[in-house]
Design an enzyme around this catalytic site. Structure first.
Site, PDB file in Angstrom:
ATOM      1  CB  SER A 124      -8.986  23.351  36.141  1.00  0.00           C
ATOM      2  OG  SER A 124      -9.060  24.093  37.335  1.00  0.00           O
ATOM      3  CB  SER A 125     -10.232  28.688  36.347  1.00  0.00           C
ATOM      4  OG  SER A 125     -10.177  28.221  37.673  1.00  0.00           O
ATOM      5  CD  GLU A 173      17.767  29.328  22.637  1.00  0.00           C
ATOM      6  OE1 GLU A 173      18.235  28.212  22.910  1.00  0.00           O
ATOM      7  OE2 GLU A 173      18.133  29.986  21.644  1.00  0.00           O
ATOM      8  CG  HIS A 202      21.825  28.644  22.994  1.00  0.00           C
ATOM      9  ND1 HIS A 202      20.962  27.610  22.703  1.00  0.00           N
ATOM     10  CD2 HIS A 202      23.026  28.066  23.212  1.00  0.00           C
ATOM     11  CE1 HIS A 202      21.609  26.462  22.741  1.00  0.00           C
ATOM     12  NE2 HIS A 202      22.874  26.709  23.050  1.00  0.00           N
ATOM     13  CB  CYS A 208      23.634  25.496  19.668  1.00  0.00           C
ATOM     14  SG  CYS A 208      25.029  24.974  20.691  1.00  0.00           S
TER      15      CYS A 208
END
Length: 509
Positions: free
Chosen positions: A226-227, A169, A167, A79
């Protein structure tokens, strides 16, 4: 060194989506602002120029050194990126005479060129631009057209430079993935070896080298990021990782106990800290959303700092920062405008003197889940819906009290449990309940009531950047509404939020 595709961002709303599509091809890529280009070393296999809300005809239009970039590897302009290439080589970019937004079809395709290999005639593409390339320079040749856009795709006659005005995507471009594959695999020569298993292997080795025998402290939330970060670091340093899980009084019903129990089976060294009273005291009388976030963040840091100081010789702070957070902090025009403060710790005060380790800061959310699967983390943790750091504090509109938290915890519990029991939980990206600062008249038995209103929200999304409200069955919503009103004293009305993002955010605050 791992090979990569660079995506130079000119401010397009679709830039992250380009990266996600490239990653789906098992090719590693990085997004960088067009004005902060990293070193173009041998690991860079190709460059994609994103779209932009700007026009190349603007006096201060974003610009790049095309000659310098072309030496580094093949270039694909998307684009605005395509228009910029044409403009810099002497072509003409003018304002479109017809609307060039939405679906279009490729009426001419030269499939001899590798970018369009196996792309079908009449293949649907998605246009989104106000300008158009009205005349290609001599160096470029047209390789695809639509009924209204003659230069829908082009190639440089001598160099490995390509451009498309649509585009690839977005899902509306039906063969967009094939076009991106043609570029990154066939033109750039990338090996499709960016997998979660390879990531775990290389990241653990990198963490071992970086951290050595140092001690690391990490704040767990019970969530996916976080895990997974904790498990990766634990693989590298073992018992030198110390995890802290703070009960801020704003978690879901029974969540503190359930999360601590789930971590026991993972072999993590986790300390639970009950700090509910400190958070409630700090939140007393605060109604402003940012005020609540800052109060919650400050107390969290105070509690975390106190607990971290009880561990001797800690040198590192582990965090579950993921790639969208990193991109947001280095946007095209500097840090993006603050819609609301980020819920992560975001770095502790300088006096803690801890170095930060962020093992997930190159990954998108779905990639984090895939890494979690490679690490063998229980799906109950990996499938958890996103939950904000400030927790129910930003789902209670207005000031926060222990009684309001109790009411919302019960509402949330009925809603989330109902989704799981009706096999709907895994069908949605995120579900939540909001306690509104509104009372409404109701009738229960022969008595008039004047009690609280709660809103239920459920959305579908890929990464939380955009979202649409979930079309949950009316029968289910009716059942949940009856359960909430009949079982929870203090609530007499339930509404369902049917707003999408944008314009609304997923959370209400």
């Amino acid at each position: 060194m791992k090979e990569k595709i660079l995506i130079l961002d000119f401010g397009s709303q679709y830039t992250q989506l380009i990266a996600r599509r490239v990653r789906e091809l098992n090719v590693y890529c990085q997004i960088h602002p067009y004005n902060h280009i990293p070193s173009l070393d041998e690991t860079v296999k190709g460059i994609i120029l994103s779209g932009s809300p700007c026009s190349v005809r603007d006096d201060e239009a974003p610009d790049i050194d095309l000659e310098m970039l072309s030496i580094a590897g093949p270039i694909l302009g998307v684009c605005y990126g395509a228009q910029l290439i044409a403009h810099k080589l002497g072509g003409e970019v003018t304002k479109s005479k017809v609307r060039e937004y939405g679906r279009a079809n490729l009426t001419k395709i030269d499939t001899h060129y590798s970018l369009l290999k196996e792309v079908n005639i009449n293949s649907q593409v998605w246009m989104s631009h106000a300008d158009t390339i009205s005349q290609l320079p001599n160096e470029l040749e047209m390789i695809a057209s639509t009924s209204t856009v003659e230069a829908a795709a082009f190639k440089h006659r001598e160099k490995n430079i390509w451009g498309i005005q649509f585009h690839p995507e977005v899902t509306h471009t039906t063969q967009g993935k094939e076009i991106l594959r043609n570029f990154v695999v066939h033109i750039c020569g990338c090996g499709q070896d960016w997998t979660s298993d390879i990531f775990v292997e290389s990241k653990v080795a990198e963490l071992k080298e970086t951290l050595g025998n140092d001690r690391v402290v990490l704040g767990l939330s019970g969530g996916v990021d976080s895990s997974v970060a904790a498990t990766l670091i634990h693989r590298a340093v073992g018992d030198n990782l110390y995890c802290i899980f703070v009960d801020n009084g704003l978690l879901r019903k029974n969540e503190f106990e359930e999360v601590l129990e789930s971590y026991k089976g993972m072999g993590l060294n986790v300390k639970g800290v009950d700090a509910k009273k400190q958070f409630y005291d700090a939140l007393e009388g605060i109604s402003d959303p940012e005020g609540k976030r800052k109060a919650i963040g400050k107390i969290f840091i105070d509690v975390f700092d106190l607990e971290a100081h009880r561990i001797e010789d800690v040198k590192w702070l582990g965090q579950g920062t993921i790639y969208p957070d990193v991109i947001e902090s280095v946007s095209v025009k500097g840090p993006s405008a603050t819609i609301k403060s980020h819920h992560n710790v975001g770095g502790l005060p300088a006096y803690m003197k801890l170095k930060v380790v962020e093992p997930l800061n190159t990954l998108f959310k779905d990639e984090v889940r895939n890494v979690g699967k490679s690490l063998g983390i229980d799906n109950k943790i990996l499938s958890r819906h996103p939950f904000p750091g400030p927790g129910l504090g930003i789902r209670i509109l207005g000031d926060v009290t222990a009684e309001k938290v109790r009411i919302l915890q019960e509402v949330d519990h009925i809603f989330i449990t109902g989704l799981k029991e009706h096999d709907l939980y895994d069908e949605v990206w995120q579900a939540l309940a909001v306690l509104l600062p509104v009372q409404s008249v109701g009738v229960m038995g022969d008595e008039r009531t004047y009690e609280n209103v709660v809103a239920l929200r459920s959305v579908g999304s890929l990464d939380g950047m955009t979202a649409d409200f979930s079309h949950l069955p009316f029968e289910f919503l009716g059942h949940i509404s009856s359960e909430i009103i009949n079982k929870i004293k203090g609530v007499n009305r339930v509404v369902y939020d049917i707003s999408s993002k944008p314009p609304a955010t997923i959370e209400w605050e």
